[in-house]
Scaffold this active site. Structure first.
Site, mmCIF file in Angstrom:
data_model
loop_
_atom_site.group_PDB
_atom_site.id
_atom_site.type_symbol
_atom_site.label_atom_id
_atom_site.label_comp_id
_atom_site.label_asym_id
_atom_site.label_seq_id
_atom_site.Cartn_x
_atom_site.Cartn_y
_atom_site.Cartn_z
ATOM 1 C CE LYS A 293 2.017 -17.776 -2.458
ATOM 2 N NZ LYS A 293 1.201 -19.010 -2.520
ATOM 3 C CG ASP B 50 -13.689 -7.014 1.978
ATOM 4 O OD1 ASP B 50 -13.484 -6.313 2.991
ATOM 5 O OD2 ASP B 50 -14.055 -6.542 0.879
ATOM 6 C CG ASP C 171 -1.777 -20.284 -1.118
ATOM 7 O OD1 ASP C 171 -1.296 -20.295 0.039
ATOM 8 O OD2 ASP C 171 -1.195 -20.822 -2.090
ATOM 9 C CE1 TYR D 119 -3.543 -2.643 0.717
ATOM 10 C CE2 TYR D 119 -4.653 -0.568 1.154
ATOM 11 C CZ TYR D 119 -4.706 -1.919 0.882
ATOM 12 O OH TYR D 119 -5.927 -2.534 0.781
ATOM 13 C CG ASP E 120 -8.141 -4.714 1.685
ATOM 14 O OD1 ASP E 120 -9.069 -4.185 2.338
ATOM 15 O OD2 ASP E 120 -8.100 -4.713 0.436
#
Ligand code: IPM
Ligand code: MN
Length: 356
Positions: A190, A250, A222, A142, A246
Site C-alpha cells: 500500500k 483467506d 486493494d 503483528y 493473512d
C-alpha cells in the site's frame, strides 16, 4: 530416514484434524521405510489452561529439538469475547513464529477438478488457477511496538514496522521461488499510503536486476484483493507483508472452494512449522465434521520442505486428490451429497496410501 517431529494439535478442531494428518504421516513413514518419532506439545488456549502460558518453554524446546512441527489450530471464543484478557491463545502462535524465526509463510492456492463447481466463482475463472502467496510472518503490525491503549482507555494503537533486511530476506525467497515456477512475481503493498510499503517497494525494486528472468509487478493491496477474485490465473508468486498476506490468503481459499483445503509451510531460521491456514473453527470442535485435508496437505508440505522427500509428498497429494474424485469429503464440500466425517476422510486417505 529418521523423522523426528513435534505435533501441536492446539484448540477447537485442531486435535481432530491433526490426528488425521498424523495418521497419514505414519502410513507414509511405514510405506517408505522411515522411522517416525513424534512428541506432542501444547500451544494456545489448552496451554493457557494447563500452564498459564500459551507457548510454554517445554513446547519451544520440543520444537527446537524436532526436524519439523505439525500444527493444527489455536483460538477459543472465550478469549475472543473478552477483549480485556491478559493472555490470549494467539500470543502463543505469534511467539512460536517469532522464536523459531519463521519469517516466510508459504501458502499455495490450487484448484482441484472435483471442487471447481464448489467455488462461488465462475468455472472458467478458477479452473487452472495456481499461485503461491509468500506472506512475511514475523514482522509488520503483528509485532510492531508501541501497541496498546492510552491510559484512559479511549485510544488504541498498533504500529507497523519493517526493516530493509526483513524485506530483503523474504523478497529473496520469493524471487527464487518465482524462478522455479512461471517466473512472475507480484509484490503487494500500500505504497501510496504507508511508509513501510514504500520501503518494501524500494527494496524489492533494487533487487530486481539480480533476477532478470523474473517479471516483477507491483500491486496495491486493494487492487490485489479485487484481482485475486477477478483473474486468479494472472498470479504466479505473490509476496507481501504479514497482515495483507493473512487477509489475501483467506480470500484466495475461495478459489479452491473451501478453507479446509488450504495448507501452508512456515519456514525461516529454525524448525519449520506446517499448518493449515484455517483457524480453530470452535463451532465444529469435537463433532468430527471438520475437513482434515488442509492439515493432511500441510503434512505433504512437511515431507517436501522439511525432509526433501518428494515421492512421499506426492503420494499424500495423490491420495487427497483421489478422495475428492471419489466424493469422500466432509460437509464443507459435500453440499447436497453425502458428507463423510473427519476420521472417515482420514481413514480413506490412509487406506489409499497403504494399498497403493
Ligand atoms: C493464520 C491465522 C493467525 C494469523 C491467527 C490465528 C493469529 O489467522 O495463521 O492466518 O493471523 O496469522
Ligand atoms: Mn489467517
Amino acid at each position: 530416514m529418521n523423522l523426528n517431529i513435534a505435533v501441536i494439535p492446539g484448540d477447537g478442531i485442531g486435535p481432530e484434524v491433526t490426528e488425521q494428518a498424523l495418521k497419514v504421516t505414519k502410513a507414509i513413514a511405514s510405506k517408505f521405510g522411515h522411522e517416525l518419532n513424534y512428541l506432542n506439545a501444547l500451544m494456545g488456549a489448552c496451554a493457557i489452561d494447563a500452564t498459564g502460558n500459551p507457548y510454554p518453554p517445554e513446547t519451544h524446546e520440543i520444537c527446537m529439538n524436532s526436524q519439523a512441527v505439525l500444527f493444527g489450530a489455536i483460538g477459543d471464543p472465550k478469549y475472543d469475547n473478552d477483549p480485556s484478557a491478559k493472555v490470549r491463545p494467539e500470543q502463543g502462535l505469534l511467539e512460536m513464529r517469532q522464536k523459531l524465526g519463521l519469517y516466510a509463510n508459504i501458502r499455495p492456492t490450487i484448484t482441484f477438478k472435483p471442487l471447481i463447481s464448489k467455488s462461488p466463482l465462475k468455472e472458467e475463472l478458477v479452473d487452472g488457477a495456481d499461485f503461491v502467496a509468500i506472506r512475511e510472518l514475523t514482522g509488520g503490525i503483528y509485532f510492531g511496538e508501541p501497541r496498546g491503549r492510552s491510559e484512559n482507555g479511549e485510544k488504541a494503537f498498533d504500529t507497523c514496522v519493517y526493516t530493509r533486511e526483513e524485506i530483503h530476506r523474504i523478497a529473496k525467497l520469493a524471487f527464487e521461488y518465482a524462478q522455479r515456477r512461471r517466473k512472475k512475481l507480484t509484490a503487494v503493498d500500500k505504497a501510496n499510503i504507508l511508509a513501510t510499503s514504500r520501503l518494501w517497494r524500494e527494496t524489492i525494486k533494487a533487487m530486481a536486476p539480480d533476477y532478470p528472468d523474473v517479471e516483477l509487478e507491483f500491486l496495491f493491496v486493494d487492487a490485489a484483493a479485487m484481482r485475486i477474485i477477478q483473474w486468479p490465473k494472472g498470479f504466479d508468486v505473490i509476496v507481501t507483508e504479514n497482515l495483507f498476506g493473512d487477509i489475501l490468503t483467506d480470500e484466495a481459499s475461495v478459489i479452491t472452494g473451501s478453507m479446509g483445503m488450504s495448507p501452508s509451510a512456515s519456514i525461516g531460521l529454525h524448525t519449520s512449522v506446517f499448518e493449515p491456514i484455517h483457524g480453530s473453527y470452535p463451532q465444529a470442535a469435537g463433532k468430527n465434521i471438520a475437513n482434515p485435508c488442509a492439515t493432511i496437505l500441510s503434512a505433504a508440505m512437511m515431507f517436501e520442505y522439511a525432509f526433501k522427500l518428494q515421492d512421499e509428498a506426492a503420494l499424500i497429494k495423490e491420495a487427497v486428490d483421489q478422495s475428492l474424485e471419489n466424493g469422500i469429503v466432509t460437509e464443507d464440500i459435500a453440499g447436497k451429497d453425502k458428507a463423510y466425517s473427519t476420521s472417515e476422510v482420514g481413514d480413506w486417505i490412509v487406506n489409499y496410501i497403504q494399498n497403493k
